[in-house]
Design a protein around this motif. Structure first.
Motif, PDB file in Angstrom:
ATOM      1  N   TRP A  56      35.009 -31.329 -42.495  1.00 26.81           N
ATOM      2  CA  TRP A  56      34.756 -30.311 -41.473  1.00 26.81           C
ATOM      3  C   TRP A  56      35.160 -30.874 -40.120  1.00 26.81           C
ATOM      4  CZ3 TRP A  56      32.839 -25.532 -42.893  1.00 26.81           C
ATOM      5  CH2 TRP A  56      32.289 -25.427 -44.180  1.00 26.81           C
ATOM      6  N   VAL A  57      35.964 -30.129 -39.388  1.00 22.71           N
ATOM      7  CA  VAL A  57      36.293 -30.487 -38.010  1.00 22.71           C
ATOM      8  C   VAL A  57      35.603 -29.441 -37.125  1.00 22.71           C
ATOM      9  CG1 VAL A  57      38.124 -30.835 -36.313  1.00 22.71           C
ATOM     10  CG2 VAL A  57      38.510 -31.466 -38.714  1.00 22.71           C
ATOM     11  N   TYR A  58      34.604 -29.865 -36.355  1.00 17.21           N
ATOM     12  CA  TYR A  58      33.797 -28.878 -35.627  1.00 17.21           C
ATOM     13  C   TYR A  58      33.548 -29.355 -34.188  1.00 17.21           C
ATOM     14  CZ  TYR A  58      29.907 -32.053 -36.632  1.00 17.21           C
ATOM     15  OH  TYR A  58      29.082 -33.149 -36.712  1.00 17.21           O
ATOM     16  N   GLY A  59      33.162 -28.410 -33.366  1.00 20.80           N
ATOM     17  CA  GLY A  59      32.870 -28.691 -31.953  1.00 20.80           C
ATOM     18  C   GLY A  59      32.937 -27.401 -31.172  1.00 20.80           C
TER      19      GLY A  59
ATOM     20  N   GLY B  40      34.186 -24.448 -28.615  1.00 21.35           N
ATOM     21  CA  GLY B  40      35.483 -23.796 -28.529  1.00 21.35           C
ATOM     22  C   GLY B  40      36.353 -24.363 -27.436  1.00 21.35           C
TER      23      GLY B  40
ATOM     24  N   LYS C 124      40.421 -28.393 -31.614  1.00 21.01           N
ATOM     25  CA  LYS C 124      40.217 -28.638 -33.050  1.00 21.01           C
ATOM     26  C   LYS C 124      41.437 -28.179 -33.859  1.00 21.01           C
ATOM     27  CE  LYS C 124      36.488 -26.151 -33.281  1.00 21.01           C
ATOM     28  NZ  LYS C 124      36.452 -25.713 -31.870  1.00 21.01           N
ATOM     29  N   SER C 125      41.859 -26.941 -33.631  1.00 22.15           N
ATOM     30  CA  SER C 125      43.008 -26.416 -34.372  1.00 22.15           C
ATOM     31  C   SER C 125      44.272 -27.202 -34.064  1.00 22.15           C
ATOM     32  CB  SER C 125      43.227 -24.931 -34.037  1.00 22.15           C
ATOM     33  OG  SER C 125      42.121 -24.154 -34.448  1.00 22.15           O
TER      34      SER C 125
ATOM     35  N   ASP D 284      41.414 -22.462 -41.036  1.00 22.52           N
ATOM     36  CA  ASP D 284      41.158 -22.626 -39.606  1.00 22.52           C
ATOM     37  C   ASP D 284      40.213 -21.528 -39.118  1.00 22.52           C
ATOM     38  OD1 ASP D 284      41.330 -23.735 -37.151  1.00 22.52           O
ATOM     39  OD2 ASP D 284      43.377 -23.089 -36.710  1.00 22.52           O
ATOM     40  N   ASN D 285      39.400 -21.901 -38.141  1.00 25.52           N
ATOM     41  CA  ASN D 285      38.467 -20.966 -37.499  1.00 25.52           C
ATOM     42  C   ASN D 285      37.490 -20.345 -38.506  1.00 25.52           C
ATOM     43  OD1 ASN D 285      39.528 -21.263 -34.850  1.00 25.52           O
ATOM     44  ND2 ASN D 285      41.242 -19.923 -35.414  1.00 25.52           N
TER      45      ASN D 285
ATOM     46  N   ASP E 183      34.219 -19.237 -40.180  1.00 30.46           N
ATOM     47  CA  ASP E 183      32.932 -18.862 -39.637  1.00 30.46           C
ATOM     48  C   ASP E 183      32.153 -18.144 -40.727  1.00 30.46           C
ATOM     49  OD1 ASP E 183      30.752 -18.229 -38.087  1.00 30.46           O
ATOM     50  OD2 ASP E 183      31.724 -16.538 -37.096  1.00 30.46           O
TER      51      ASP E 183
END
Length: 315
Positions: free
Chosen positions: A227-230, A232, A236-237, A311-312, A314
């Motif tokens: 998971w790559v999170y943080g 906005g 990240k993308s 990607d993205n 949610d």
């Protein structure tokens, strides 16, 4: 002349394309018999001889028929005929219908041989109607992937509904119609299942982030999920896209998807996830297409090194 080869019933390890090419060659052979005014009337896998080349591979474009006891001219008055009940048309096995024996009898047998090749069994009475359904999920194992394609199912349904009919008048009127279907089936079966890669756009000005790229690489070497999170807008993308660009030579399959409301909607979007042989059939619900597409994707990715990015996400 002596040839190396084997009868069709002895060849059990061929690919779907090879079997289909053989059925095309068999149908063309029958067409040649019919053009010369003859009927075969005892076609069966034991009587179809497939030539082998010097390396032992089948010559699928050329077959020979053997055992000619039942061959006769179409207008013959000979009432005594050899046939094999499992492969014969209804008019051959019913002595009161023998006057109906014609080119359509060979057409019936071609359908039965094809059914046996694809399903590994003989057809049943319930599968001899103009509205019959066929259980493509219970085909022979090596045909399972090919027969998941709606285009192949439609061609085979057309074939069986116009060959395996009790009434002569309900079958194809010419073996050339059978030839045409097998030509289309050959084209379908030679198409390989693979992911058509769609790589995300990357900025030519991307610099730095070497430490983060290293962490991503090391993590994926030891774990199947990352998971790559943080918050906005922190890139990240961008970093994931550049990781794909830098490492794409290390993977057999790369899939990059933009999450779109839910997983089913995301997966079934053919603009995002393109599989070479897969398209949504008009009769499929999104959920049915999702599971069919997922199953084929799983087969494509088996025993391969795969990078799969959503990607993205949610959810």
């Amino acid at each position: 002349v002596c040839f190396d080869g084997a009868s069709l019933d002895k060849l059990t390890e061929l690919s779907p394309t090879e079997y289909t090419e053989i059925m095309l060659a068999v149908s063309k052979n029958v067409s040649a018999y019919h053009d010369s005014g003859c009927l075969c009337l005892d076609l069966k896998p034991e009587n179809i001889f497939v030539l082998l080349d010097s390396s032992g591979d089948p010559v699928t474009q050329l077959v020979e028929f053997i055992d000619f006891d039942s061959v006769r001219t179409e207008n013959s008055t000979n009432k005594y005929l050899y046939y094999t009940r499992e492969w014969a048309s209804p008019e051959q096995t019913d002595r009161f219908s023998s006057v109906k024996i014609s080119k359509a009898s060979d057409i019936y047998t071609l359908g039965e041989i094809a059914f046996w090749i694809y399903f590994g069994r003989h057809s049943e009475d319930s599968e001899h109607r103009g509205f019959s359904k066929y259980d493509f999920d219970n085909c022979k194992n090596n045909f399972r992937t090919i027969l998941k394609r709606p285009s192949v199912q439609k061609l085979l349904t057309q074939l069986f509904r116009n060959t395996l009919r009790p009434s002569v008048n309900n079958r194809f009127h010419s073996v050339n119609d059978v030839v045409a279907i097998f030509e289309k089936l050959v084209d379908e079966t030679v198409q390989k299942d693979f992911v058509i890669p769609i790589f995300p756009h990357i900025s030519p000005d991307f610099t730095g982030r070497d430490e983060e790229l290293k962490i991503i690489s090391e993590s994926l070497e030891n774990n199947s999920l990352l998971w790559v999170y943080g918050i906005g807008g922190i890139g990240k993308s961008t970093i994931v896209r550049n990781f794909i660009h830098q490492k794409k030579a290390e993977y057999d399959v790369i899939i990059y998807l933009e999450y779109d409301k839910n997983i089913i909607r995301t997966f079934t979007d053919d603009r995002q996830l393109k599989l070479s042989t897969v398209r949504k059939d008009t009769n499929e619900t999104p959920k049915e297409y999702f599971y069919r597409k997922l199953e084929i994707l799983e087969l494509i990715c088996t025993n391969k090194k795969v990078l799969f990015v959503i990607d993205n996400f949610d959810g």
